[in-house]
Design a protein around this motif. Sequence first.
Motif, PDB file in Angstrom:
ATOM      1  N   ALA A   1      -9.987   5.181   0.422  1.00 43.68           N
ATOM      2  CA  ALA A   1      -8.567   5.520   0.353  1.00 43.68           C
ATOM      3  C   ALA A   1      -8.310   6.689   1.282  1.00 43.68           C
ATOM      4  O   ALA A   1      -9.188   7.526   1.490  1.00 43.68           O
ATOM      5  CB  ALA A   1      -8.168   5.883  -1.068  1.00 43.68           C
ATOM      6  N   TYR A   2      -7.095   6.735   1.812  1.00 45.06           N
ATOM      7  CA  TYR A   2      -6.758   7.757   2.806  1.00 45.06           C
ATOM      8  C   TYR A   2      -6.757   9.154   2.237  1.00 45.06           C
ATOM      9  O   TYR A   2      -6.770  10.124   2.990  1.00 45.06           O
ATOM     10  CB  TYR A   2      -5.409   7.435   3.441  1.00 45.06           C
ATOM     11  N   VAL A   3      -6.734   9.311   0.895  1.00 43.04           N
ATOM     12  CA  VAL A   3      -6.701  10.656   0.324  1.00 43.04           C
ATOM     13  C   VAL A   3      -8.086  11.285   0.221  1.00 43.04           C
ATOM     14  O   VAL A   3      -8.212  12.456  -0.091  1.00 43.04           O
ATOM     15  CB  VAL A   3      -6.053  10.684  -1.080  1.00 43.04           C
ATOM     16  N   ARG A   4      -9.141  10.472   0.407  1.00 50.04           N
ATOM     17  CA  ARG A   4     -10.491  11.043   0.340  1.00 50.04           C
ATOM     18  C   ARG A   4     -11.287  10.638   1.576  1.00 50.04           C
ATOM     19  O   ARG A   4     -10.873   9.743   2.314  1.00 50.04           O
ATOM     20  CB  ARG A   4     -11.209  10.618  -0.940  1.00 50.04           C
ATOM     21  N   GLU A  54       0.836  -1.197   0.000  1.00 52.22           N
ATOM     22  CA  GLU A  54       0.000   0.000   0.000  1.00 52.22           C
ATOM     23  C   GLU A  54       0.877   1.257   0.000  1.00 52.22           C
ATOM     24  O   GLU A  54       0.640   2.199  -0.742  1.00 52.22           O
ATOM     25  CB  GLU A  54      -0.817  -0.068   1.282  1.00 52.22           C
ATOM     26  N   LEU A  55       1.920   1.232   0.864  1.00 50.63           N
ATOM     27  CA  LEU A  55       2.799   2.395   0.996  1.00 50.63           C
ATOM     28  C   LEU A  55       3.546   2.681  -0.287  1.00 50.63           C
ATOM     29  O   LEU A  55       3.661   3.824  -0.713  1.00 50.63           O
ATOM     30  CB  LEU A  55       3.828   2.127   2.089  1.00 50.63           C
ATOM     31  N   VAL A 106      -1.277   6.211   6.889  1.00 52.50           N
ATOM     32  CA  VAL A 106      -1.878   5.754   5.633  1.00 52.50           C
ATOM     33  C   VAL A 106      -2.796   4.557   5.906  1.00 52.50           C
ATOM     34  O   VAL A 106      -3.938   4.487   5.432  1.00 52.50           O
ATOM     35  CB  VAL A 106      -0.785   5.375   4.608  1.00 52.50           C
ATOM     36  N   MET A 154      -4.714  16.044   5.205  1.00 48.97           N
ATOM     37  CA  MET A 154      -4.044  15.457   4.040  1.00 48.97           C
ATOM     38  C   MET A 154      -3.376  16.550   3.223  1.00 48.97           C
ATOM     39  O   MET A 154      -3.722  17.716   3.312  1.00 48.97           O
ATOM     40  CB  MET A 154      -5.068  14.722   3.154  1.00 48.97           C
ATOM     41  N   GLY A 155      -2.417  16.157   2.432  1.00 46.66           N
ATOM     42  CA  GLY A 155      -1.771  17.075   1.495  1.00 46.66           C
ATOM     43  C   GLY A 155      -1.425  16.302   0.240  1.00 46.66           C
ATOM     44  O   GLY A 155      -0.968  15.171   0.321  1.00 46.66           O
ATOM     45  N   THR A 156      -1.670  16.885  -0.921  1.00 49.05           N
ATOM     46  CA  THR A 156      -1.352  16.188  -2.177  1.00 49.05           C
ATOM     47  C   THR A 156      -1.401  17.185  -3.324  1.00 49.05           C
ATOM     48  O   THR A 156      -1.523  18.388  -3.122  1.00 49.05           O
ATOM     49  CB  THR A 156      -2.334  15.022  -2.424  1.00 49.05           C
ATOM     50  N   ASN A 179      -6.801   4.460   5.367  1.00 48.95           N
ATOM     51  CA  ASN A 179      -7.469   3.552   4.429  1.00 48.95           C
ATOM     52  C   ASN A 179      -8.571   2.743   5.104  1.00 48.95           C
ATOM     53  O   ASN A 179      -9.532   2.335   4.462  1.00 48.95           O
ATOM     54  CB  ASN A 179      -6.442   2.602   3.805  1.00 48.95           C
ATOM     55  N   ASN A 185     -10.387  12.164  -7.987  1.00 52.96           N
ATOM     56  CA  ASN A 185      -9.774  11.208  -7.078  1.00 52.96           C
ATOM     57  C   ASN A 185     -10.006  11.557  -5.608  1.00 52.96           C
ATOM     58  O   ASN A 185      -9.963  10.702  -4.731  1.00 52.96           O
ATOM     59  CB  ASN A 185      -8.280  11.226  -7.374  1.00 52.96           C
ATOM     60  N   GLN A 211       5.411  12.741  11.118  1.00 54.73           N
ATOM     61  CA  GLN A 211       6.590  12.528  10.266  1.00 54.73           C
ATOM     62  C   GLN A 211       6.868  13.721   9.363  1.00 54.73           C
ATOM     63  O   GLN A 211       8.008  13.984   9.017  1.00 54.73           O
ATOM     64  CB  GLN A 211       6.393  11.258   9.429  1.00 54.73           C
ATOM     65  N   GLY A 217       3.835  10.013  -2.257  1.00 52.94           N
ATOM     66  CA  GLY A 217       3.464  11.350  -2.703  1.00 52.94           C
ATOM     67  C   GLY A 217       2.008  11.684  -2.440  1.00 52.94           C
ATOM     68  O   GLY A 217       1.468  12.601  -3.027  1.00 52.94           O
ATOM     69  N   GLY A 218       1.356  10.937  -1.554  1.00 50.43           N
ATOM     70  CA  GLY A 218      -0.015  11.269  -1.171  1.00 50.43           C
ATOM     71  C   GLY A 218      -1.033  11.015  -2.263  1.00 50.43           C
ATOM     72  O   GLY A 218      -1.934  11.806  -2.480  1.00 50.43           O
ATOM     73  N   VAL A 219      -0.897   9.907  -2.979  1.00 48.66           N
ATOM     74  CA  VAL A 219      -1.930   9.573  -3.966  1.00 48.66           C
ATOM     75  C   VAL A 219      -2.621   8.284  -3.555  1.00 48.66           C
ATOM     76  O   VAL A 219      -2.081   7.500  -2.796  1.00 48.66           O
ATOM     77  CB  VAL A 219      -1.346   9.417  -5.387  1.00 48.66           C
ATOM     78  N   ALA A 220      -3.833   8.107  -4.056  1.00 47.88           N
ATOM     79  CA  ALA A 220      -4.593   6.911  -3.725  1.00 47.88           C
ATOM     80  C   ALA A 220      -4.314   5.832  -4.757  1.00 47.88           C
ATOM     81  O   ALA A 220      -4.569   6.025  -5.934  1.00 47.88           O
ATOM     82  CB  ALA A 220      -6.079   7.235  -3.715  1.00 47.88           C
ATOM     83  N   PRO A 221      -3.770   4.705  -4.341  1.00 50.42           N
ATOM     84  CA  PRO A 221      -3.544   3.646  -5.308  1.00 50.42           C
ATOM     85  C   PRO A 221      -4.833   2.886  -5.583  1.00 50.42           C
ATOM     86  O   PRO A 221      -5.768   2.915  -4.794  1.00 50.42           O
ATOM     87  CB  PRO A 221      -2.524   2.752  -4.619  1.00 50.42           C
ATOM     88  N   TRP A 260       4.042   8.089   9.163  1.00 54.88           N
ATOM     89  CA  TRP A 260       3.294   8.175   7.906  1.00 54.88           C
ATOM     90  C   TRP A 260       2.691   6.826   7.512  1.00 54.88           C
ATOM     91  O   TRP A 260       1.539   6.744   7.084  1.00 54.88           O
ATOM     92  CB  TRP A 260       4.205   8.719   6.808  1.00 54.88           C
TER      93      TRP A 260
END
Lengths: 317, 505
Positions: free
Chosen positions: B420-423, A36-37, B384, B397-399, B388, B411, B351, A42-46, B380
């Motif tokens: 997902a952790y970004v949303r 997953e990591l 993550v 979050m930052g991206t 998730n 996304n 981190q 870079g902070g994107v969702a895979p 970090w």
Amino acid sequence: MLAYAARRVAIALALIWVVATIVFLVIHLIPGDPAELLLSQGGVAPDPAAVAELRARLGLDRPLLSQYAAYLGALAQGDLGSSLQDDHAVATELIRRLPRTLELIAAAGLLALILGLPTGTVAALRAGGGADRVLSSLAGLGLSIPVFVVGTVAILVFAQYLRWTPAGGYVALARDPVQHLILLAMPAGTIALGLGAVIFRMTRSAVLEVLGRDYVRAAEAKGLAPTRIVLHHVVRGALVPVVTVLALHLGTLLGGTVLVEFLFNWPGLSGYLVRAVEARDYPEVVGIVLVISVLLVILNLAVDLLYAVLDPRVRHA
Amino acid sequence: MIRPTRRSVLVGAAALPFLRIGRAHARTAGVLTFGLSSYPPTIQPWANAGTAAGTIKLMIYRGLLGYDQKGALRGELAATWVRDGANAWGFKLRDAVFHNGEKVKSADVKWTLEQIATEKSTAYFRTPMQGIDRVEAPDDTTVRIVMKQPTATLPEWLASFHTPIIWRKSEGPQPIGAGPFVLKAQERGVSLDLEAFPKYYKPGLPKLKAVRAVVYADENLRVAALQTGDVDLIEYVPWQSMEAISKDAKLRLDAVDGPFMYLVFNGSKPPFNDPRVRKAVAHAIRRDDIVKAAFFGRGSALAHLPIAAESAFYNPELKDGWAYDPARAKQLLAEAGVAGGFTCSFLSTAQYGMHKDSAEVVQQNLAAIGIQAELNLPDWATRVSIGNKGQYDMAMMGTTTDSNDPDGVANLIDGSLSPAYVRSFGLKTPKISELLAAGRAEFDPAKRKAIYRSVEETAIAEVPLVGLAWRSQGYAMQKDVTGFKNLPGALTFFSGTTLEDTAIS
């Protein structure tokens, strides 16, 4: 003697197995998933399907017990596995990085001895005098300033201001020996400052103690030259505790040069370990910790066996 | 023995500056030393392995399309591209060769796109590329990509550094690309050596003979290495050093507002399953404080969806959609039945300083309207994992978005996507999902603009995320480095593409 040695070796092997098991379990139990990591950089969702595929490819989807059995099986054949990130063999990387850290530690130890031993002796000989007070305060300072402050100031002064050395980095000895030593100087010096202060204190107190011994008084009564007494009788007698302390500190430095390696971009073992933990690169983490503990176990084993050689009572204990 | 006197010490100190040894920076003509922020964990062409890997990938690979210095789409391996029927795009390949001398053919493009979309793929664009119905290669230089549905965003996807074209018979660990530089050597964790590819398809490029990428993980050391001349160019300039670098006569700073910070929520349970509570949070944040505290003033407030002011899809009338308004925030909490506030968990990470500092400002701001946010600051990797799994109430979050196209925000706000952790977690946004799908299928620019305007309006009301701050993303270089350009907005991490134009004069 042979039975004693065999027993010690067996215990050492068992210790290594225990360490391997604990490290393996702990790194797998803490949260974070390497697949997953790797795909979340870079902070994107895979894509979860991509993560699942990578996990399967890396064998991380198997039960922990089966992963552990496979790991022990490989380890028994001397195989430390390969990185989960780029499939690079862990052993190859260890062979490349371990000597760099050992070199850094050795250089720092040598510098610390050069710094601490003479000054400690002088301070003891002039105990309570001006030189002692100045040196002791300096040692106190050396002990209390954190290594990252020393390093940052060193970079500011020697790299950015005086421009004597690059700001950090590493060049292989074979590629450019002079540059190699220049780059080694700052990180080694930074570690040596704190370590030198420890050696100074240890030397000072050991010399003071030896100075009060009867044989020193006898040597003085015999009319030996003061320099000779100090060098041959006092310092030599004081060396044993100093070397013991130095060896202890060098052992802890094996995995503890993280800050200095990071600060000066020295690609050694500690930085490798930190990045491996950050990426949850299980084979790397286990491999590095294992090598460090094997080195420490061997060190202790050597000391144990040495005791036995020196003192017959130990063998029968 | 000379006794140190006050005078001798002062004289000695005054002499120190003259002790500088003019250690000539060992520069080889035409070789650029690039200070990277981290060593790429892998440089596999299609997997996402972060931005440092992206920069290296942009040196050794090229895709069908790419971006020019202004951030506009341009042909790379494809000379031209046109919409070809309702669902299809046609590409005409230019005369280019891979690093092994083989011609770039339509069969390589077909093979690449199939590899990205295959079931066994770990590619970043795996799901989007599974929208391809078939790839036709009628002759060696013609490619026709037929999508299952009309897809306006396909060119943007094909310009990504995650979709480079690879020689179809590549074997072994290092796939063969057609970029301006060839990877010659790498010392793992330390450096990568790249040499110019003499048969690169753009005549006269690359201008450099070689690039040596050296990793300086510590940001302060990276800056020091630039200041001492050890390196020619650095990425990820720390915000606190931007001032000093821009004042340095020997250096040049190139910074753009591209990445941004934002909040996400756990929408699967109270209190944040209520849009009014999420909107209350959005109105409670003093965004300028975040820009000051986390980014030393190097950034700007973001009180709407992360669509940059330079974008054709920017909606100036919505820019204050979530502006600071504590009275409105309290009123919204009251409407939601939690006028007295509540306690919630707030996930960030220790981190990265910017994540922690931004979270602390948000925590204070929320306390002012009665929300007690309890910070959770793991490393970090743990952050993550927790993100998730949705084991939080609210998270920092930052991206960046994938491109400057407004679909790049999909996304982050499309609740129909996998957790997902970004949303936000478990937050369904059916109206937004529908609009985003319509936007992808719409080719008319005016109609697209209207669709994304609705997306932003809906998002401001439903709050699938809370925009906080744009942050400045900087490259810095010696003044004699020319041709390198920080690409605008979300494309900042594509700047490595301009290394082909870069020279040292």
